[in-house]
Design a protein around this motif. Structure first.
Motif, PDB file in Angstrom:
ATOM      1  N   ALA A  43       2.596   1.537  -3.535  1.00  0.00           N
ATOM      2  CA  ALA A  43       1.654   1.836  -4.619  1.00  0.00           C
ATOM      3  C   ALA A  43       1.305   3.321  -4.702  1.00  0.00           C
ATOM      4  CB  ALA A  43       0.386   1.007  -4.439  1.00  0.00           C
ATOM      5  N   ARG A  44       1.542   4.057  -3.627  1.00  0.00           N
ATOM      6  CA  ARG A  44       1.237   5.493  -3.614  1.00  0.00           C
ATOM      7  C   ARG A  44       2.385   6.351  -4.149  1.00  0.00           C
ATOM      8  NH1 ARG A  44      -1.967   3.361   0.355  1.00  0.00           N
ATOM      9  NH2 ARG A  44      -3.941   4.435   0.786  1.00  0.00           N
ATOM     10  N   LEU A  45       3.543   5.757  -4.383  1.00  0.00           N
ATOM     11  CA  LEU A  45       4.681   6.535  -4.854  1.00  0.00           C
ATOM     12  C   LEU A  45       4.504   6.891  -6.325  1.00  0.00           C
ATOM     13  CD1 LEU A  45       7.569   4.560  -3.100  1.00  0.00           C
ATOM     14  CD2 LEU A  45       6.533   6.717  -2.376  1.00  0.00           C
ATOM     15  N   PRO A  46       4.894   8.096  -6.727  1.00  0.00           N
ATOM     16  CA  PRO A  46       4.613   8.534  -8.097  1.00  0.00           C
ATOM     17  C   PRO A  46       5.360   7.745  -9.167  1.00  0.00           C
ATOM     18  CG  PRO A  46       5.999  10.127  -6.933  1.00  0.00           C
ATOM     19  CD  PRO A  46       5.512   9.158  -5.905  1.00  0.00           C
ATOM     20  N   ALA A  74       0.827  -1.208   0.000  1.00  0.00           N
ATOM     21  CA  ALA A  74       0.000   0.000   0.000  1.00  0.00           C
ATOM     22  C   ALA A  74       0.860   1.256   0.000  1.00  0.00           C
ATOM     23  CB  ALA A  74      -0.935  -0.007   1.208  1.00  0.00           C
ATOM     24  N   TYR A  75       1.954   1.240   0.778  1.00  0.00           N
ATOM     25  CA  TYR A  75       2.883   2.374   0.791  1.00  0.00           C
ATOM     26  C   TYR A  75       3.510   2.572  -0.587  1.00  0.00           C
ATOM     27  CZ  TYR A  75       7.579   4.324   0.990  1.00  0.00           C
ATOM     28  OH  TYR A  75       8.717   5.018   0.700  1.00  0.00           O
ATOM     29  N   ASP A 100       4.107   1.837 -10.735  1.00  0.00           N
ATOM     30  CA  ASP A 100       2.897   1.413 -11.426  1.00  0.00           C
ATOM     31  C   ASP A 100       2.154   0.450 -10.504  1.00  0.00           C
ATOM     32  OD1 ASP A 100       0.909   0.324 -12.985  1.00  0.00           O
ATOM     33  OD2 ASP A 100       2.198  -0.081 -14.719  1.00  0.00           O
ATOM     34  N   ALA A 101       1.132   0.928  -9.832  1.00  0.00           N
ATOM     35  CA  ALA A 101       0.445   0.153  -8.801  1.00  0.00           C
ATOM     36  C   ALA A 101      -0.280  -1.070  -9.350  1.00  0.00           C
ATOM     37  CB  ALA A 101      -0.555   1.046  -8.070  1.00  0.00           C
ATOM     38  N   GLN A 102      -0.441  -1.154 -10.669  1.00  0.00           N
ATOM     39  CA  GLN A 102      -1.144  -2.281 -11.275  1.00  0.00           C
ATOM     40  C   GLN A 102      -0.209  -3.371 -11.762  1.00  0.00           C
ATOM     41  OE1 GLN A 102      -4.471  -2.437 -11.014  1.00  0.00           O
ATOM     42  NE2 GLN A 102      -4.123  -0.547  -9.853  1.00  0.00           N
TER      43      GLN A 102
END
Length: 302
Positions: free
Chosen positions: A156-159, A153-154, A162-164
């Motif tokens: 995935a928030r970084l710019p 979760a941490y 690619d959270a997917q």
């Protein structure tokens, strides 16, 4: 047996809906030399988990981070460490050579030092499963996967992430914890790799024979019930923590319950094949590269 497996599956699926609490803070963990070529950095997050007794604890998870050049967004991978007799060492897990391989493949890499390990202290120890004749392997799965989900979760928030496009990798107890996390189906997960995953091993007193291996059969069957992504499992014939016989049995339990995993049992490696992930990079990298090519993570073009 089947009823127990289903009950454990329901517990894990229920827990998957309860988010771990976390808050990002700059890390005060001591750092050795940083790998500037792969942009190494370190931070920590606070995570709430339950110990084996059921007592809730909140402690820091130190995260070593690496990334390719550029702004991304990059697919990301978590590398999950095992459990050594001296849990205070290393002060934080880096796995730099392994991380470098994944960075070169185009991944942002996150290496959590879980609660109970490293410079921040060995207590509390939520991965203490109890004495050899009364192991609670479900408590390890729950606590470690809670921490892994918080790190996901941490990250995935970084710019630049690619959270997917998430890959999970783990060795030993970290491999076991990786399979447990796969069973909870985190958002963005595409594939996962298990290096010699298991728990309860002691090469000095019980070479190759973990405590209450039948309980681990049940846990891996449990994980297979809800797992949805392809996995690669790597074990060796001379693993002194978990013999190849157990690796095969755990894999069978996992896939017979519905999990997707390709098993490769490799020839003996050194004196203890359990060290393949740390010391046998030239052996496992071609196998991992092939798996990544086949499952949505092709090699980066030069």
């Amino acid at each position: 047996m089947r009823r127990s497996v289903l009950r454990l599956a329901m517990l894990l699926m229920t827990a998957a809906w309860i988010p771990s609490s976390y808050a990002v803070r700059p890390s005060s963990a001591a750092a050795s030399s940083f790998a500037a070529d792969i942009h190494e950095s370190v931070t920590d997050i606070a995570v709430s988990v339950n110990e084996r007794s059921g007592r809730a604890v909140t402690a820091k998870v130190v995260i070593t981070q690496f990334k390719p050049d550029g702004d991304g967004p990059f697919p990301f991978v978590l590398l999950n460490h095992g459990r050594a007799p001296n849990r205070a060492q290393p002060p934080r897990f880096q796995l730099t050579q392994q991380a470098r391989y994944f960075v070169q493949r185009g991944f942002a890499v996150f290496v959590p030092t879980r609660i109970g390990y490293g410079a921040l202290g060995t207590e509390p120890d939520p991965e203490n499963a109890g004495p050899c004749k009364a192991k609670n392997y479900a408590s390890i799965a729950q606590a470690a996967s809670d921490e892994i989900l918080a790190v996901i979760a941490y990250a995935a928030r970084l710019p630049y992430v690619d959270a997917q496009r998430l890959l999970l990798v783990g060795q030993s107890v970290g491999g076991y914890s990786t399979v447990a996390t796969v069973a909870r189906n985190p958002a963005g997960l595409i594939a996962a790799i298990n290096f010699a995953g298991g728990s309860g091993g002691d090469p000095k007193t019980r070479p190759g024979e973990p405590c209450e291996a039948d309980k681990l059969d049940q846990m891996f069957a449990n994980f297979g019930l809800t797992s949805k992504v392809p996995m690669l499992w790597l074990y060796t014939e001379n693993d002194q923590h978990f013999s190849a016989q157990h690796g095969r049995a755990w894999h069978a339990a996992f896939i017979n319950a519905g999990g997707q995993a390709e098993l490769k049992v490799l020839p003996p490696f050194g004196r203890d094949g359990h060290r393949l992930f740390s010391a046998g990079l030239d052996i496992w990298q071609p196998l991992v590269s092939h798996f990544l090519d086949e499952h949505g993570f092709p090699a980066q073009k030069k």
